[in-house]
Every structure is written in structure tokens, then in C-alpha cells.
Scaffold this active site. Structure first.
Site, mmCIF file in Angstrom:
data_model
loop_
_atom_site.group_PDB
_atom_site.id
_atom_site.type_symbol
_atom_site.label_atom_id
_atom_site.label_comp_id
_atom_site.label_asym_id
_atom_site.label_seq_id
_atom_site.Cartn_x
_atom_site.Cartn_y
_atom_site.Cartn_z
ATOM 1 N N ARG A 75 -13.260 -13.559 2.092
ATOM 2 C CA ARG A 75 -12.975 -13.011 0.744
ATOM 3 C C ARG A 75 -13.277 -11.516 0.630
ATOM 4 N NH1 ARG A 75 -15.212 -18.024 -0.640
ATOM 5 N NH2 ARG A 75 -13.567 -19.477 -1.219
ATOM 6 N N LYS A 127 -3.811 0.629 -0.134
ATOM 7 C CA LYS A 127 -2.703 -0.322 -0.050
ATOM 8 C C LYS A 127 -2.710 -0.905 1.352
ATOM 9 C CE LYS A 127 0.840 1.251 -3.273
ATOM 10 N NZ LYS A 127 2.236 1.689 -3.375
ATOM 11 N N GLU A 181 6.231 12.539 5.463
ATOM 12 C CA GLU A 181 5.325 12.219 4.354
ATOM 13 C C GLU A 181 4.610 13.481 3.865
ATOM 14 O OE1 GLU A 181 5.096 9.241 2.916
ATOM 15 O OE2 GLU A 181 5.508 7.690 4.394
ATOM 16 N N LYS A 223 -3.093 13.048 -2.476
ATOM 17 C CA LYS A 223 -3.024 11.589 -2.626
ATOM 18 C C LYS A 223 -4.269 11.081 -3.349
ATOM 19 C CE LYS A 223 -1.916 7.181 -0.750
ATOM 20 N NZ LYS A 223 -1.278 6.391 0.283
ATOM 21 N N GLU A 247 -1.218 1.550 -9.130
ATOM 22 C CA GLU A 247 0.184 1.898 -9.369
ATOM 23 C C GLU A 247 0.751 1.311 -10.664
ATOM 24 O OE1 GLU A 247 2.544 2.145 -5.765
ATOM 25 O OE2 GLU A 247 4.359 1.799 -6.933
ATOM 26 N N ARG A 266 1.058 6.771 -9.741
ATOM 27 C CA ARG A 266 1.019 6.564 -8.287
ATOM 28 C C ARG A 266 2.417 6.302 -7.720
ATOM 29 N NH1 ARG A 266 -3.309 3.220 -4.480
ATOM 30 N NH2 ARG A 266 -2.173 3.584 -2.562
ATOM 31 N N ASN A 314 6.062 7.264 -4.041
ATOM 32 C CA ASN A 314 7.194 6.540 -3.448
ATOM 33 C C ASN A 314 8.467 7.375 -3.419
ATOM 34 O OD1 ASN A 314 5.637 4.212 -3.075
ATOM 35 N ND2 ASN A 314 5.985 3.596 -5.189
ATOM 36 N N HIS A 346 11.268 6.471 -1.091
ATOM 37 C CA HIS A 346 10.985 5.158 -0.496
ATOM 38 C C HIS A 346 11.977 4.065 -0.852
ATOM 39 C CE1 HIS A 346 7.349 7.079 0.796
ATOM 40 N NE2 HIS A 346 6.906 5.972 1.371
ATOM 41 N N HIS A 382 13.280 2.100 2.291
ATOM 42 C CA HIS A 382 13.078 0.671 2.555
ATOM 43 C C HIS A 382 14.407 -0.044 2.787
ATOM 44 C CE1 HIS A 382 8.765 0.675 0.725
ATOM 45 N NE2 HIS A 382 8.843 1.286 1.883
ATOM 46 N N HIS A 392 9.627 4.814 9.906
ATOM 47 C CA HIS A 392 9.360 4.856 8.465
ATOM 48 C C HIS A 392 9.404 6.292 7.903
ATOM 49 C CE1 HIS A 392 7.643 3.781 4.595
ATOM 50 N NE2 HIS A 392 6.762 4.743 4.761
HETATM 51 P P1 NAD Z 1 2.684 3.110 13.793
HETATM 52 O O1 NAD Z 1 1.359 2.623 13.425
HETATM 53 O O2 NAD Z 1 3.650 2.146 14.357
HETATM 54 O O3 NAD Z 1 2.520 4.347 14.772
HETATM 55 C C1 NAD Z 1 3.664 4.950 15.319
HETATM 56 C C2 NAD Z 1 3.628 4.940 16.850
HETATM 57 O O4 NAD Z 1 2.744 5.950 17.274
HETATM 58 C C3 NAD Z 1 3.115 3.642 17.461
HETATM 59 O O5 NAD Z 1 3.854 3.368 18.609
HETATM 60 C C4 NAD Z 1 1.677 3.964 17.850
HETATM 61 O O6 NAD Z 1 1.246 3.221 18.951
HETATM 62 C C5 NAD Z 1 1.797 5.415 18.180
HETATM 63 N N1 NAD Z 1 0.587 6.213 17.986
HETATM 64 C C6 NAD Z 1 -0.211 6.253 16.895
HETATM 65 N N2 NAD Z 1 -1.149 7.190 17.051
HETATM 66 C C7 NAD Z 1 -0.958 7.730 18.272
HETATM 67 C C8 NAD Z 1 -1.589 8.770 19.002
HETATM 68 N N3 NAD Z 1 -2.605 9.466 18.492
HETATM 69 N N4 NAD Z 1 -1.112 9.062 20.230
HETATM 70 C C9 NAD Z 1 -0.034 8.393 20.743
HETATM 71 N N5 NAD Z 1 0.624 7.429 20.105
HETATM 72 C C10 NAD Z 1 0.154 7.113 18.874
HETATM 73 O O7 NAD Z 1 3.441 3.762 12.550
HETATM 74 P P2 NAD Z 1 3.037 4.931 11.543
HETATM 75 O O8 NAD Z 1 4.204 5.824 11.513
HETATM 76 O O9 NAD Z 1 1.702 5.490 11.824
HETATM 77 O O10 NAD Z 1 2.950 4.127 10.166
HETATM 78 C C11 NAD Z 1 4.053 3.464 9.620
HETATM 79 C C12 NAD Z 1 3.547 2.301 8.800
HETATM 80 O O11 NAD Z 1 2.717 2.774 7.747
HETATM 81 C C13 NAD Z 1 4.667 1.523 8.136
HETATM 82 O O12 NAD Z 1 4.447 0.151 8.344
HETATM 83 C C14 NAD Z 1 4.515 1.855 6.669
HETATM 84 O O13 NAD Z 1 4.942 0.817 5.822
HETATM 85 C C15 NAD Z 1 3.056 2.094 6.550
HETATM 86 N N6 NAD Z 1 2.659 2.927 5.418
HETATM 87 C C16 NAD Z 1 1.667 2.471 4.611
HETATM 88 C C17 NAD Z 1 1.246 3.237 3.549
HETATM 89 C C18 NAD Z 1 0.105 2.768 2.695
HETATM 90 O O14 NAD Z 1 -0.178 3.362 1.657
HETATM 91 N N7 NAD Z 1 -0.590 1.731 3.089
HETATM 92 C C19 NAD Z 1 1.827 4.481 3.299
HETATM 93 C C20 NAD Z 1 2.842 4.921 4.159
HETATM 94 C C21 NAD Z 1 3.235 4.136 5.219
#
Ligand code: NAD
Length: 372
Positions: free
Chosen positions: A123, A145, A187, A229, A239, A243, A247, A250, A254, A268
């Protein structure tokens, strides 16, 4: 050149925490995390790529804190039920207790999945984000999030669960492939576009150096993005209103991610950049912003070597109506009407609930036609 660590405090009362931004943070993770620990052990979840590159530095930085780790496959495909349940079961097998701390070492995929696992484990246990991608440092690691994807769409299963600490080590960005770095930059640009014209202008000047490896510029961009942020999340944690501005781009993103099967055809952050360009285009068509604004957005994305149009996505895409249908699966649908973040100018975005679908269809159709 700044060597100092910046701290952005996210002031959420009982759920407040610090985001630490700077060089060498992995190497001093023990000192940073220790104050949170009731016993000297942490469980770390990472992905295989990040684990191979940075897990040993984290282990060393943790000093006398015991660490066990799980490495999941890298990539968006991991952010679903199978790897989620594997993670939760692993954490239970590791006998993680209510007062323990789970560490997410990786990009947004790991941060989102591990944060959600921490939210539901017994929990709710505390967790520390150690974001390693630019996207995770400037966005996903901050704000609480968490979640995973469903076959019905992205991020449809999740919880608000704030981390207890975020350690954004600027040095780890050095191993990030250029494509992932630029996706994260989408971003960063978003922050300028949604609420800070001066920051966008700064990015127009320094973006190239930043992408080229200028560490001071990287730190400044991460610090400024996180600060923006944090201020928004403080005012609207779950949100209910403001907030939603985060997006920007987005709703388009999406739909495009869904149309490309969450595959490497479109990352993304790339979808966010294209989505921002389309949102400015729609805003201009609706007479909300000047003609110059969407051109300036596109010009900067192009100058950075980023995707900014549907024509930049390899392979076939469905038609405009099908894309609008995919937007209907988005969480940002309220009573069947599409919600978009539109803009009056660069740095001035707002939530628009009654967007004329015809204009969206026209912009998408035109953008798709450019492909042929
Ligand atoms: P990811 O976690 O898949 O990382 C991208 C790639 O980079 C992966 O292959 C990873 O292994 C590699 N990588 C990461 N750090 C590295 C490093 N230092 N050196 C070498 N390789 C590295 O994707 P992302 O782009 O980091 O994140 C995208 C995700 O984030 C999506 O699922 C999206 O929905 C989510 N997201 C969430 C929020 C939130 O508020 N929670 C906001 C924006 C995006």
C-alpha cells in the site's frame, strides 16, 4: 561553468522533496539517500542498457548501503503489466518493507513503472528517482505521475505517488544516444513554449551547444525545466487545472505513439515535439496566435535536427480521422470532447476544451499530404 549542485524543492507539504541536479551525484548517492533510510539497504530497479552503463557507479556511490538490483529490458514495451508484475513480485521476494526505499535508475519507462510499483507495494513505499535520460530528468521524474500502458492506450493505469528524492546526475547524459537526447529535448522546448518565452529564446541560442555536450548549459536547462514543472505541480498536484498545460503537444503525441505501436519509429519526446508544432499550427488556424509562432517553433526544432512534422515519421500512418479516433482514447478526453493545449503565443499556452475537430482534421490531413 558550474560544478555546484542545484536544488529545486518541490513544496507539497507532507509529500515535499528535493530534486538535486548536478554532476557526480551517482558517486555520492549514499550521502544523498542515507537520510531517508531506516536501515542501510535499498533495492534498485533499472533497465538492461542503463544498468550496464551506470549501475556499478551507483553501487559504489552507495558506499556501505546494501543494494540488490533488477534489470528489466530497455524500452517502452517494458511499461506494461508483465514487467510491472515481475517487478512487484521481485520487490516482495526481496522482502522490501513499508519503511524501505526503492530506487528507480533509468529513463521515464523505469521511473514510471517503478514509481507505480512503489505506490502499490504494501500500500505504498517510498522511492527515489535517479533519472538517466534527459526526458526523465526534466519531466517524468518530477511530479509523481507513475504508471504503465494498457492495450487500450498509454499511461492508462497508474497512481499519483511522489518520490522522496530525485537525483539528476548531469554526467550520465553523456552516454545517452543522440536520438534519445534530442527526444528529451522535445520536453525541454515544451517548457519554453508553454510558459516562458525568454527560456525558449535562451534555447534558440544555446540548444545546439547543449546537445553538443556543454555541461553547464545542460545543467541550466535541466534546472530551469524542473523548476518550471515544480512550480506548476505545487499549484496543481493532481491535474485539476493548470498542470494540464504540461500536456502541450501530448494529445497529438499519444495518438501518434499509438499509431506507430509504441515502437522505435517514434520516441515519446519526438512525438511531443511534433505535437507541439501541430498545436501551434492549430492555434494559428484558429486565429489564436500569429503566423510567425508556428514557423518559429518548427525552425528551432529543425535547426536542432529534430522531427517536427508527420512526414518525419518513417512508415505509413493512418488518416486524419483515424488519428482523431486514437485521440479519443486519451485520458485528456472530457465528456467526449477533445481537449487540447493551445497557445496565444510562444510562452503562453492554455487549456482549450471546445476545439473545432474540423480544424484539427485539416491540419493533420495537410501534414499527412506532405508525406506524398
Ligand atoms: P526510456 O526510459 O525508454 O529511455 C530511453 C532509452 O534511453 C532507453 O533505451 C534507455 O535504456 C536509454 N537510456 C536511458 N538513460 C540512458 C543513459 N544515461 N545512457 C544510455 N542510454 C540511456 O524513455 P524516456 O524517453 O526516458 O521516457 C519516456 C517515458 O516517460 C514514456 O513512457 C512516457 O510516457 C514517460 N513520461 C512520463 C512522464 C511523467 O510525468 N511520469 C512525463 C513524460 C514522459
Amino acid at each position: 561553468m558550474t560544478e555546484a549542485v542545484d536544488t529545486v524543492h518541490v513544496d507539497l507539504g507532507a509529500r515535499a522533496y528535493d530534486v538535486r541536479i548536478g554532476r557526480g551525484l551517482l558517486g555520492r548517492a549514499g550521502a544523498e539517500i542515507s537520510p531517508l533510510l531506516k536501515r542501510k539497504r535499498v533495492t534498485v530497479v533499472t533497465d538492461e542498457t542503463v544498468g550496464a552503463l551506470h549501475l556499478s557507479a551507483l553501487r559504489e556511490g552507495l558506499g556501505d548501503i546494501a543494494m540488490t538490483s533488477l534489470a528489466l529490458p530497455a524500452g517502452e514495451g517494458t511499461k506494461g503489466w508483465p514487467e510491472f508484475s515481475r517487478t512487484v513480485e521481485w520487490l516482495l521476494a526481496e522482502k522490501v518493507e513499508r519503511r524501505d526505499v526503492v530506487v528507480a535508475l533509468g529513463g521515464g519507462v523505469i521511473g514510471d513503472l517503478v514509481g507505480f510499483a512503489a505506490a502499490v507495494l504494501r500500500r505504498g513505499v517510498r522511492f527515489v528517482q535517479v533519472p538517466t535520460s534527459l526526458l526523465a530528468q526534466v519531466d517524468s521524474s518530477v511530479g509523481g505521475k507513475t504508471g504503465i500502458n494498457s492495450v487500450h492506450g498509454k499511461n492508462l493505469v497508474g497512481a499519483f505517488h511522489q518520490p522522496s528524492l530525485v537525483l539528476a546526475d548531469i554526467d550520465v547524459l553523456g552516454t545517452l544516444p543522440k536520438r534519445d537526447f534530442l527526444a528529451g529535448y522535445g520536453e525541454v522546448v515544451k517548457y519554453g513554449l508553454l510558459g516562458d518565452a525568454a527560456f525558449f529564446e535562451w534555447l534558440e541560442k544555446h540548444g545546439y551547444a547543449l546537445a553538443g555536450g556543454d555541461l553547464a548549459a545542460r545543467q541550466q536547462a535541466v534546472q530551469h525545466s524542473v523548476m518550471m514543472k515544480a512550480r506548476i505541480v505545487e499549484r496543481d498536484e493532481t491535474e485539476e487545472g493548470e498542470r494540464a498545460l504540461l500536456n502541450l503537444g501530448h494529445t497529438f503525441c499519444h495518438a501518434l505513439e499509438s499509431a506507430t505501436g509504441y515502437s522505435s519509429r517514434l520516441l515519446h519526446g519526438e512525438g511531443v515535439a511534433i505535437g507541439c508544432a501541430l498545436a501551434f499550427e492549430v492555434s494559428q488556424r484558429l486565429g489564436l496566435c500569429s503566423q510567425e509562432a508556428p514557423s518559429r517553433v518548427r525552425a528551432h526544432l529543425k535547426a536542432m535536427g529534430m522531427k517536427c512534422d508527420l512526414s518525419d515519421i518513417p512508415g505509413d500512418l493512418p488518416d486524419a480521422d483515424a488519428l482523431i479516433g486514437l485521440m479519443g482514447q486519451d485520458k485528456k478526453v472530457v465528456d467526449g470532447r477533445l481537449r487540447f493545449i493551445l497557445a496565444r503565443s510562444i510562452g503562453e499556452a492554455f487549456v482549450a476544451d471546445n476545439v473545432d475537430t474540423g480544424v484539427v482534421r485539416a491540419v493533420l490531413t495537410e501534414s499527412l499530404m506532405n508525406r506524398r
